[in-house]
Scaffold this active site. Structure first.
Site, PDB file in Angstrom:
ATOM      1  N   CYS A  26      25.053  11.979 -30.968  1.00 32.88           N
ATOM      2  CA  CYS A  26      25.222  13.404 -31.532  1.00 32.88           C
ATOM      3  C   CYS A  26      26.500  13.353 -30.465  1.00 32.88           C
ATOM      4  O   CYS A  26      27.274  12.248 -29.149  1.00 32.88           O
ATOM      5  CB  CYS A  26      24.347  13.694 -30.740  1.00 32.88           C
ATOM      6  SG  CYS A  26      24.898  15.954 -30.116  1.00 32.88           S
ATOM      7  N   LYS A  60      20.108   8.003 -37.027  1.00 34.96           N
ATOM      8  CA  LYS A  60      20.968   8.572 -37.588  1.00 34.96           C
ATOM      9  C   LYS A  60      22.739   7.641 -37.115  1.00 34.96           C
ATOM     10  O   LYS A  60      22.709   7.583 -35.742  1.00 34.96           O
ATOM     11  CB  LYS A  60      21.521  10.091 -37.538  1.00 34.96           C
ATOM     12  CG  LYS A  60      22.613  11.204 -37.602  1.00 34.96           C
ATOM     13  CD  LYS A  60      22.513  11.566 -38.995  1.00 34.96           C
ATOM     14  CE  LYS A  60      23.684  12.256 -39.469  1.00 34.96           C
ATOM     15  NZ  LYS A  60      23.226  13.440 -39.159  1.00 34.96           N
ATOM     16  N   ASN A  89      27.228  10.794 -38.775  1.00 38.29           N
ATOM     17  CA  ASN A  89      26.762  12.050 -37.927  1.00 38.29           C
ATOM     18  C   ASN A  89      28.405  12.259 -37.944  1.00 38.29           C
ATOM     19  O   ASN A  89      29.128  11.998 -38.412  1.00 38.29           O
ATOM     20  CB  ASN A  89      26.342  10.922 -36.899  1.00 38.29           C
ATOM     21  CG  ASN A  89      25.766  12.912 -36.213  1.00 38.29           C
ATOM     22  OD1 ASN A  89      25.886  14.036 -36.441  1.00 38.29           O
ATOM     23  ND2 ASN A  89      25.131  12.739 -35.376  1.00 38.29           N
ATOM     24  N   SER A  90      28.652  13.616 -37.473  1.00 38.96           N
ATOM     25  CA  SER A  90      30.204  13.817 -37.208  1.00 38.96           C
ATOM     26  C   SER A  90      31.370  13.422 -36.666  1.00 38.96           C
ATOM     27  O   SER A  90      30.803  12.162 -36.308  1.00 38.96           O
ATOM     28  CB  SER A  90      30.878  15.361 -36.435  1.00 38.96           C
ATOM     29  OG  SER A  90      28.820  15.634 -36.405  1.00 38.96           O
ATOM     30  N   GLY A 117      32.433  17.989 -42.511  1.00 41.97           N
ATOM     31  CA  GLY A 117      33.581  18.399 -44.555  1.00 41.97           C
ATOM     32  C   GLY A 117      34.020  17.606 -44.327  1.00 41.97           C
ATOM     33  O   GLY A 117      34.370  16.660 -44.314  1.00 41.97           O
ATOM     34  N   GLY A 145      28.379  13.015 -45.141  1.00 43.11           N
ATOM     35  CA  GLY A 145      30.062  13.231 -44.621  1.00 43.11           C
ATOM     36  C   GLY A 145      30.785  13.768 -45.576  1.00 43.11           C
ATOM     37  O   GLY A 145      30.925  12.204 -46.556  1.00 43.11           O
ATOM     38  N   GLY A 146      30.894  15.044 -45.320  1.00 38.00           N
ATOM     39  CA  GLY A 146      31.832  15.159 -46.335  1.00 38.00           C
ATOM     40  C   GLY A 146      30.950  15.812 -48.479  1.00 38.00           C
ATOM     41  O   GLY A 146      32.031  15.615 -48.766  1.00 38.00           O
ATOM     42  N   GLY A 167      25.936  18.893 -45.445  1.00 34.38           N
ATOM     43  CA  GLY A 167      25.400  20.033 -43.168  1.00 34.38           C
ATOM     44  C   GLY A 167      27.068  20.782 -43.229  1.00 34.38           C
ATOM     45  O   GLY A 167      26.802  22.106 -43.653  1.00 34.38           O
ATOM     46  N   THR A 168      28.015  20.600 -42.928  1.00 33.87           N
ATOM     47  CA  THR A 168      29.360  21.325 -43.395  1.00 33.87           C
ATOM     48  C   THR A 168      29.341  22.558 -44.212  1.00 33.87           C
ATOM     49  O   THR A 168      29.575  23.919 -44.646  1.00 33.87           O
ATOM     50  CB  THR A 168      30.638  20.935 -43.025  1.00 33.87           C
ATOM     51  OG1 THR A 168      31.361  20.212 -41.920  1.00 33.87           O
ATOM     52  CG2 THR A 168      31.542  21.930 -42.921  1.00 33.87           C
TER      53      THR A 168
END
Ligand SMILES: Cc1cc2nc3c(=O)[nH]c(=O)nc-3n(C[C@H](O)[C@H](O)[C@H](O)COP(=O)(O)O)c2cc1C
Length: 209
Positions: A26, A60, A89-90, A117, A145-146, A167-168
């Site tokens: 995170c 993750k 993760n981001s 994204g 991711g993306g 996610g995004t």
């Protein structure tokens, strides 16, 4: 991390038999670095977790940007009976700026925050493929991711993902995103004559050396 250990102990003692994901990545906790950027700490935590945890567990991961780091992290992960790795993760601590206001767009951490994204797809695909090449085949990969379209999903699977996370785009579009991405993926598979993801999973071609 102590909170995570206590939660995993409760899960171990409970009737829960599903999959558990341990988040080592995170980027948004104030004052706490991402665990999985500290290789020694990651190995220590996984050693402690697997001393008592017997249910299916995955981790993750944050994005890595260097082949040496893919090697080091995969060597650690391969020592443990993980059932999956979720990458990525981001991309941590980016800045999105409003040029009109000449100001950051989110409040916590003075605007620094995890980026998701479409910007992050190339980094996500690289991480999925790098871990696909390095991990024991018993460790499946969740590609994250993306993913906005069926083509993005197709690319993640080509890189070796067995499962996908969104996610995004889920945040933007709501739960109908899953049906749309799935039908777009199925259309690509039909055009190419694939009936099963195993026919192309991980089969990304290179130009050879
Ligand atoms: C609103 C939001 C909340 C998120 N919260 C978490 C979280 O609690 N735990 C986690 O592991 N990842 C979290 N993520 C990261 C996503 O799970 C995902 O790894 C990342 O956004 C990249 O995927 P994407 O490009 O589909 O967004 C969050 C992402 C978003 C957009």
């Amino acid at each position: 991390m102590q909170d995570n250990i206590e939660t995993l102990k409760k899960l171990e003692d409970s009737d829960f038999h599903g999959f558990t994901e341990l988040n080592l990545s995170c980027p948004n906790v104030v004052g706490k670095p991402q665990v999985a950027y500290d290789f020694e700490l990651t190995e220590k935590i996984l050693t402690e977790v697997f001393s008592f945890f017997t249910k299916p567990l995955g981790v993750k991961l944050p994005p890595y940007f260097d082949p040496a780091h893919f090697d080091q992290m995969a060597t650690i992960l391969n020592k443990f009976p993980l059932v999956f790795v979720n990458a990525i993760n981001s991309v941590g601590n980016g800045l999105i700026i409003d040029p009109e206001k000449e100001q950051v767009v989110i409040k916590p951490k003075e605007g620094f925050g995890g980026i998701g994204g479409e910007y992050i797809k190339p980094t996500a695909l690289a991480n999925v493929h790098a871990f696909y090449q390095r991990l024991n085949p018993t460790i499946q990969i969740i590609g994250t991711g993306g993913i906005v379209s069926g083509q993005d999903a197709f690319e993640h699977i080509l890189c070796g993902a067995s499962m996908l996370q969104i996610g995004t785009q889920l945040y933007k579009e709501g739960p109908l995103v899953f049906d749309r991405v799935l039908s777009e993926l199925e259309a690509i598979m039909n055009t190419k004559g694939y009936t099963n993801i195993e026919q192309f999973r991980g089969k990304l071609k290179t130009f050879g050396e």
